[in-house]
Scaffold this motif. Structure first.
Motif, PDB file in Angstrom:
ATOM      1  N   MET A   1      22.753 -24.101 -55.329  1.00 26.10           N
ATOM      2  CA  MET A   1      23.158 -24.617 -56.622  1.00 26.10           C
ATOM      3  C   MET A   1      24.653 -24.939 -56.634  1.00 26.10           C
ATOM      4  O   MET A   1      25.078 -26.002 -57.102  1.00 26.10           O
ATOM      5  N   HIS A   2      25.458 -24.008 -56.076  1.00 26.06           N
ATOM      6  CA  HIS A   2      26.904 -24.242 -56.028  1.00 26.06           C
ATOM      7  C   HIS A   2      27.230 -25.457 -55.149  1.00 26.06           C
ATOM      8  O   HIS A   2      28.122 -26.264 -55.482  1.00 26.06           O
ATOM      9  N   GLU A   3      26.526 -25.579 -54.031  1.00 28.12           N
ATOM     10  CA  GLU A   3      26.785 -26.709 -53.142  1.00 28.12           C
ATOM     11  C   GLU A   3      26.408 -28.035 -53.812  1.00 28.12           C
ATOM     12  O   GLU A   3      27.111 -29.048 -53.649  1.00 28.12           O
ATOM     13  N   ILE A   4      25.303 -28.043 -54.563  1.00 29.42           N
ATOM     14  CA  ILE A   4      24.911 -29.259 -55.281  1.00 29.42           C
ATOM     15  C   ILE A   4      25.950 -29.603 -56.339  1.00 29.42           C
ATOM     16  O   ILE A   4      26.333 -30.774 -56.511  1.00 29.42           O
ATOM     17  N   GLU A   5      26.453 -28.578 -57.041  1.00 31.11           N
ATOM     18  CA  GLU A   5      27.474 -28.817 -58.059  1.00 31.11           C
ATOM     19  C   GLU A   5      28.741 -29.403 -57.440  1.00 31.11           C
ATOM     20  O   GLU A   5      29.328 -30.353 -57.973  1.00 31.11           O
ATOM     21  N   ASP A   6      29.175 -28.857 -56.298  1.00 31.46           N
ATOM     22  CA  ASP A   6      30.360 -29.397 -55.608  1.00 31.46           C
ATOM     23  C   ASP A   6      30.106 -30.834 -55.137  1.00 31.46           C
ATOM     24  O   ASP A   6      30.995 -31.694 -55.214  1.00 31.46           O
TER      25      ASP A   6
ATOM     26  N   HIS B   1      26.000 -38.811 -49.216  1.00 33.15           N
ATOM     27  CA  HIS B   1      25.842 -37.910 -50.373  1.00 33.15           C
ATOM     28  C   HIS B   1      24.371 -37.814 -50.780  1.00 33.15           C
ATOM     29  O   HIS B   1      23.876 -36.722 -51.110  1.00 33.15           O
ATOM     30  N   GLN B   2      23.660 -38.953 -50.783  1.00 36.64           N
ATOM     31  CA  GLN B   2      22.241 -38.958 -51.158  1.00 36.64           C
ATOM     32  C   GLN B   2      21.420 -38.072 -50.222  1.00 36.64           C
ATOM     33  O   GLN B   2      20.594 -37.271 -50.674  1.00 36.64           O
ATOM     34  N   ARG B   3      21.656 -38.243 -48.928  1.00 34.32           N
ATOM     35  CA  ARG B   3      20.898 -37.426 -47.961  1.00 34.32           C
ATOM     36  C   ARG B   3      21.192 -35.941 -48.149  1.00 34.32           C
ATOM     37  O   ARG B   3      20.272 -35.104 -48.136  1.00 34.32           O
TER      38      ARG B   3
ATOM     39  N   ARG C   1      12.391 -24.726 -51.992  1.00 36.75           N
ATOM     40  CA  ARG C   1      11.626 -23.856 -51.086  1.00 36.75           C
ATOM     41  C   ARG C   1      11.922 -22.392 -51.359  1.00 36.75           C
ATOM     42  O   ARG C   1      11.021 -21.544 -51.344  1.00 36.75           O
ATOM     43  N   SER C   2      13.186 -22.103 -51.622  1.00 33.00           N
ATOM     44  CA  SER C   2      13.559 -20.714 -51.918  1.00 33.00           C
ATOM     45  C   SER C   2      12.912 -20.244 -53.210  1.00 33.00           C
ATOM     46  O   SER C   2      12.352 -19.138 -53.278  1.00 33.00           O
ATOM     47  N   CYS C   3      12.969 -21.088 -54.246  1.00 33.50           N
ATOM     48  CA  CYS C   3      12.400 -20.702 -55.541  1.00 33.50           C
ATOM     49  C   CYS C   3      10.877 -20.558 -55.465  1.00 33.50           C
ATOM     50  O   CYS C   3      10.293 -19.628 -56.047  1.00 33.50           O
ATOM     51  N   ASP C   4      10.227 -21.474 -54.744  1.00 29.75           N
ATOM     52  CA  ASP C   4       8.761 -21.425 -54.653  1.00 29.75           C
ATOM     53  C   ASP C   4       8.267 -20.215 -53.866  1.00 29.75           C
ATOM     54  O   ASP C   4       7.109 -19.801 -54.020  1.00 29.75           O
TER      55      ASP C   4
ATOM     56  N   ASN D   1      19.457 -34.525 -51.325  1.00 31.45           N
ATOM     57  CA  ASN D   1      18.014 -34.308 -51.137  1.00 31.45           C
ATOM     58  C   ASN D   1      17.745 -33.095 -50.250  1.00 31.45           C
ATOM     59  O   ASN D   1      16.797 -32.339 -50.500  1.00 31.45           O
ATOM     60  N   GLU D   2      18.570 -32.898 -49.230  1.00 32.98           N
ATOM     61  CA  GLU D   2      18.402 -31.720 -48.373  1.00 32.98           C
ATOM     62  C   GLU D   2      18.622 -30.437 -49.165  1.00 32.98           C
ATOM     63  O   GLU D   2      17.834 -29.482 -49.052  1.00 32.98           O
ATOM     64  N   LEU D   3      19.691 -30.395 -49.966  1.00 32.90           N
ATOM     65  CA  LEU D   3      19.986 -29.196 -50.759  1.00 32.90           C
ATOM     66  C   LEU D   3      18.895 -28.949 -51.798  1.00 32.90           C
ATOM     67  O   LEU D   3      18.479 -27.800 -52.016  1.00 32.90           O
ATOM     68  N   LYS D   4      18.418 -30.027 -52.434  1.00 34.47           N
ATOM     69  CA  LYS D   4      17.378 -29.860 -53.458  1.00 34.47           C
ATOM     70  C   LYS D   4      16.087 -29.309 -52.851  1.00 34.47           C
ATOM     71  O   LYS D   4      15.465 -28.404 -53.417  1.00 34.47           O
TER      72      LYS D   4
END
Length: 226
Positions: free
Chosen positions: A57-62, A19-21, A32-35, A24-27
Motif C-alpha cells: 500500500m505504501h509503495e503504491i501511494e509513493d 509506472h503502469q507495469r 494475493r496477500s489479502c486473499d 499492476n505488479e504491486l496491486k
C-alpha cells in the motif's frame, strides 16, 4: 529548447509505461496477500501477510505521488497523450481507494481469525456475511461496468449518426448547387438558341431584300433598253 521538450516528452511516455507495469505488479501482489488471509491458520503467517500488504500500500501511494509529479513537471508533445495520462492517473487513484478498503476488510478478517476458539462460530458467521457482502458488491460493480459500457456504445452510435447526418446535409447542399448550375446552363442554352434563330431569320430577310433589289434593277434595265 524544442529538442529538449521532445526528449522530455518521450521520456515521460516511457516512464509512464514503467509506472503502469509497477502499479499492476504491486496491486496483484497486494491482492494475493489479502486473499490468502482466510486460507492460513497460523496467526504469525497471517500477520506477516498483513505487513506485506501494508508495505505494498505504501509503495503504491509513493508510486502515485511520482506519477502526479511527472504529469505536473514534464512537458507532453500531444494534448491527447496528456489527457490519457491524466485519466489513467485518476483511475489508479480510485483503484487505490478501493485497495485501502480491501486492506481494512482483510485486517478485520485477520482479527476475527485471531480470536479465541470460543468465538469460532460467531467469527465464521461474520466471515460468511462479509463474503456475501463482497459478492454482492462485486456483482454491483460488474453491473455498473456493463451500464457504463452500454452508455459508451450509445454515445458512439449517436456520434456516428450525427456525423452521417452532417454528411447527408452536405451532399444535399452540393446536389442543390449542381441543380442551380444545371438550371443556369439550360437558361443560357435557351438564350443562345433563340439568338441563333434570330440571326438566321435576319440573314434570310437580308438575302431576300437583296434578291428583290437585284430583280428590280434587272427589270428596270430591261425596260429601259426597250
Amino acid at each position: 529548447g524544442y529538442l529538449k521538450q521532445i526528449m522530455s516528452s518521450d521520456y515521460l511516455e516511457t516512464q509512464w509505461l514503467s509506472h503502469q507495469r509497477r502499479y499492476n505488479e504491486l496491486k496483484q501482489s497486494f491482492r494475493r496477500s489479502c486473499d490468502s488471509i482466510t486460507r492460513i491458520d497460523d496467526p504469525f503467517e497471517r500477520e506477516e501477510l498483513m505487513k506485506s500488504a501494508k508495505q505494498k500500500m505504501h509503495e503504491i501511494e509513493d508510486l502515485l505521488e511520482r506519477m502526479k509529479n511527472d504529469l505536473r513537471t514534464s512537458p507532453i508533445k500531444h494534448k491527447s497523450s496528456k489527457s490519457l495520462f491524466q485519466r489513467e492517473y485518476h483511475n489508479f487513484s480510485k483503484q487505490y481507494a478501493n485497495l485501502k478498503m480491501e486492506y481494512r476488510k482483510s485486517a478485520a478478517k485477520n482479527r476475527f481469525l485471531s480470536m479465541e476458539p470460543s468465538t469460532k462460530y460467531e467469527r465464521q458467521r461474520l466471515l460468511n456475511n462479509q463474503d456475501k457482502y463482497d459478492h454482492i458488491k462485486q456483482k454491483s460493480m460488474e453491473s455498473l461496468k456493463m451500464l457504463n459500457e452500454a452508455e459508451m456504445i450509445g454515445m458512439n452510435a449517436s456520434n456516428n449518426l450525427n456525423s452521417q447526418g452532417k454528411q447527408l446535409d452536405q451532399i444535399h447542399i452540393q446536389v442543390n448547387e449542381i441543380n442551380d448550375i444545371s438550371d443556369r446552363a439550360q437558361r443560357i442554352m435557351k438564350t443562345m438558341k433563340t439568338k441563333l434563330y434570330t440571326d438566321r431569320l435576319l440573314q434570310v430577310l437580308i438575302v431576300t431584300v437583296e434578291l428583290i433589289i437585284i430583280v428590280f434593277l434587272l427589270w428596270w434595265k430591261f425596260r429601259k433598253d426597250l
